[in-house]
Scaffold this active site. Structure first.
Site, PDB file in Angstrom:
ATOM      1  N   ASP A  37       1.068  -1.347   0.297  1.00  0.00           N
ATOM      2  CA  ASP A  37       0.040   0.154  -0.186  1.00  0.00           C
ATOM      3  C   ASP A  37       0.898   1.300   0.193  1.00  0.00           C
ATOM      4  O   ASP A  37       1.803   0.949   0.749  1.00  0.00           O
ATOM      5  CB  ASP A  37      -0.552  -0.287   1.355  1.00  0.00           C
ATOM      6  CG  ASP A  37      -2.316   0.856   0.967  1.00  0.00           C
ATOM      7  OD1 ASP A  37      -3.205  -0.020   0.847  1.00  0.00           O
ATOM      8  OD2 ASP A  37      -2.076   1.853   1.252  1.00  0.00           O
ATOM      9  N   ASP A  57       4.120   2.461  -4.633  1.00  0.00           N
ATOM     10  CA  ASP A  57       3.010   3.359  -5.384  1.00  0.00           C
ATOM     11  C   ASP A  57       3.415   3.176  -7.079  1.00  0.00           C
ATOM     12  O   ASP A  57       4.019   2.509  -7.364  1.00  0.00           O
ATOM     13  CB  ASP A  57       3.656   5.010  -5.518  1.00  0.00           C
ATOM     14  CG  ASP A  57       2.463   5.774  -6.832  1.00  0.00           C
ATOM     15  OD1 ASP A  57       1.364   4.950  -6.626  1.00  0.00           O
ATOM     16  OD2 ASP A  57       2.926   6.587  -6.726  1.00  0.00           O
ATOM     17  N   VAL A  58       2.110   1.984  -6.598  1.00  0.00           N
ATOM     18  CA  VAL A  58       1.422   1.110  -8.200  1.00  0.00           C
ATOM     19  C   VAL A  58       1.784   2.186  -9.242  1.00  0.00           C
ATOM     20  O   VAL A  58       2.245   1.304 -10.192  1.00  0.00           O
ATOM     21  CB  VAL A  58       0.237   0.372  -7.685  1.00  0.00           C
ATOM     22  CG1 VAL A  58      -0.332  -0.295  -6.893  1.00  0.00           C
ATOM     23  CG2 VAL A  58      -0.966   1.303  -8.039  1.00  0.00           C
ATOM     24  N   TYR A 149     -12.737   6.987 -14.194  1.00  0.00           N
ATOM     25  CA  TYR A 149     -12.786   6.144 -13.648  1.00  0.00           C
ATOM     26  C   TYR A 149     -13.603   5.114 -14.312  1.00  0.00           C
ATOM     27  O   TYR A 149     -12.872   3.918 -14.382  1.00  0.00           O
ATOM     28  CB  TYR A 149     -13.475   6.304 -12.631  1.00  0.00           C
ATOM     29  CG  TYR A 149     -13.507   4.974 -11.353  1.00  0.00           C
ATOM     30  CD1 TYR A 149     -12.339   4.503 -10.509  1.00  0.00           C
ATOM     31  CD2 TYR A 149     -15.251   4.468 -11.119  1.00  0.00           C
ATOM     32  CE1 TYR A 149     -12.269   3.488  -9.762  1.00  0.00           C
ATOM     33  CE2 TYR A 149     -14.719   2.890 -10.248  1.00  0.00           C
ATOM     34  CZ  TYR A 149     -13.694   2.396  -9.375  1.00  0.00           C
ATOM     35  OH  TYR A 149     -13.673   1.443  -9.092  1.00  0.00           O
ATOM     36  N   LYS A 153     -11.510   1.001 -15.625  1.00  0.00           N
ATOM     37  CA  LYS A 153     -11.665   0.033 -14.870  1.00  0.00           C
ATOM     38  C   LYS A 153     -12.089  -0.671 -16.263  1.00  0.00           C
ATOM     39  O   LYS A 153     -11.826  -2.359 -16.391  1.00  0.00           O
ATOM     40  CB  LYS A 153     -12.839   0.219 -14.657  1.00  0.00           C
ATOM     41  CG  LYS A 153     -12.601   0.810 -12.462  1.00  0.00           C
ATOM     42  CD  LYS A 153     -11.486  -0.321 -12.112  1.00  0.00           C
ATOM     43  CE  LYS A 153     -11.115   0.616 -10.352  1.00  0.00           C
ATOM     44  NZ  LYS A 153     -10.023  -0.465 -10.251  1.00  0.00           N
ATOM     45  N   THR A 184     -16.758   2.050   1.358  1.00  0.00           N
ATOM     46  CA  THR A 184     -15.252   2.089   1.853  1.00  0.00           C
ATOM     47  C   THR A 184     -14.849   3.642   1.917  1.00  0.00           C
ATOM     48  O   THR A 184     -15.795   3.923   1.291  1.00  0.00           O
ATOM     49  CB  THR A 184     -14.457   1.162   0.713  1.00  0.00           C
ATOM     50  OG1 THR A 184     -14.392   1.352  -0.735  1.00  0.00           O
ATOM     51  CG2 THR A 184     -14.918  -0.661   0.660  1.00  0.00           C
TER      52      THR A 184
END
Length: 244
Positions: A37, A57-58, A149, A153, A184
């Site tokens: 994370d 950081d991906v 977004y 996706k 969440t």
């Protein structure tokens, strides 16, 4: 792979939300779980001191390579990966800038790709991968102003199918889960308006949001030998949003 009882698993975005719920569930089931994370303290809380917690950081290629190098050093290989790291953008279509669009894709698309690439290279005896997409990628969005977004996706859905074609012959099963709106911290900002929250809840058959704890078992199943012949599939977990 099918005979393996304890698996070596990496979870990105493991510090909160779906990633944290998935990591906790897999730890409870006795697996070795590397919690990745950006927020290292959050990852450490989930890992509980008994499992690796790794800051990454991906969207940063060097950081991803380093992080999975740490996973290799800890586990001497990898059996499964869930890519739960992601970001959300709710700026209106007209006001979405290239910089906003690019940042969402850097994390959600490029970040997913980098983790898939590094993890697959560690699965020498086969393995299982679950990417996290969204019903937004199937519907074209669920809230106004989610163009970056939803597009990201949709790209994850296509990437997963491509990875399944490429990695299947190597014994690596690749699937994706497409959650609906889950309650969440990830969803806190777009749903802070009570009217918006009520509208989104009304888009489901159950008239409520899902929870991270409801998505985690589905990811755990896709990562398990019980799903040994499930490959290139999209598991929708949205309380009935996508059928509307």
């Amino acid at each position: 792979m099918g005979e393996m009882s304890i698996m070596r698993i990496s979870i990105t975005g493991a510090g909160s939300g779906i990633g944290a719920a998935t990591a906790r569930l897999l730890i409870e089931r006795g697996h070795q779980v590397a919690c990745l994370d950006r927020d290292i303290e959050a990852a450490q809380r989930v890992a509980g001191g008994a499992h690796p917690a790794i800051a990454v950081d991906v969207a940063d290629e060097e950081a991803v390579v380093r992080a999975f190098g740490e996973v290799r050093a800890a586990f001497s290989g990898l059996d499964a990966l869930a890519t739960c790291a992601g970001i959300f953008e709710t700026t209106s279509f007209e006001e979405t800038t290239v910089a906003m669009f690019r940042r969402v894709h850097e994390v959600n698309v490029i970040g997913t790709f980098l983790c898939l690439r590094e993890a697959a290279g560690m699965m020498e005896a086969g393995g299982r991968i679950c990417t996290v997409a969204s019903v937004a990628g199937l519907r074209g969005g669920g809230l106004a102003g989610t163009v970056s977004y939803a597009t990201s996706k949709g790209a994850v859905l296509a990437m997963t199918k491509n990875a399944a074609r490429v990695l299947g012959p190597k014994g690596i099963a690749v699937n994706t889960i497409a959650p609906g709106m889950i309650d969440t911290p990830f969803a806190a900002t777009p749903l802070k308006d009570p009217a918006t929250r009520a509208r989104v809840e009304g888009m489901t058959s159950f008239n409520r949001l899902g929870t991270a704890e409801e998505i985690a078992p589905a990811i755990a199943w896709l990562l398990s030998p019980e799903a040994s012949y499930v490959h290139g599939a999209t598991l929708v977990a949205d309380g009935g949003m996508v059928m509307y």
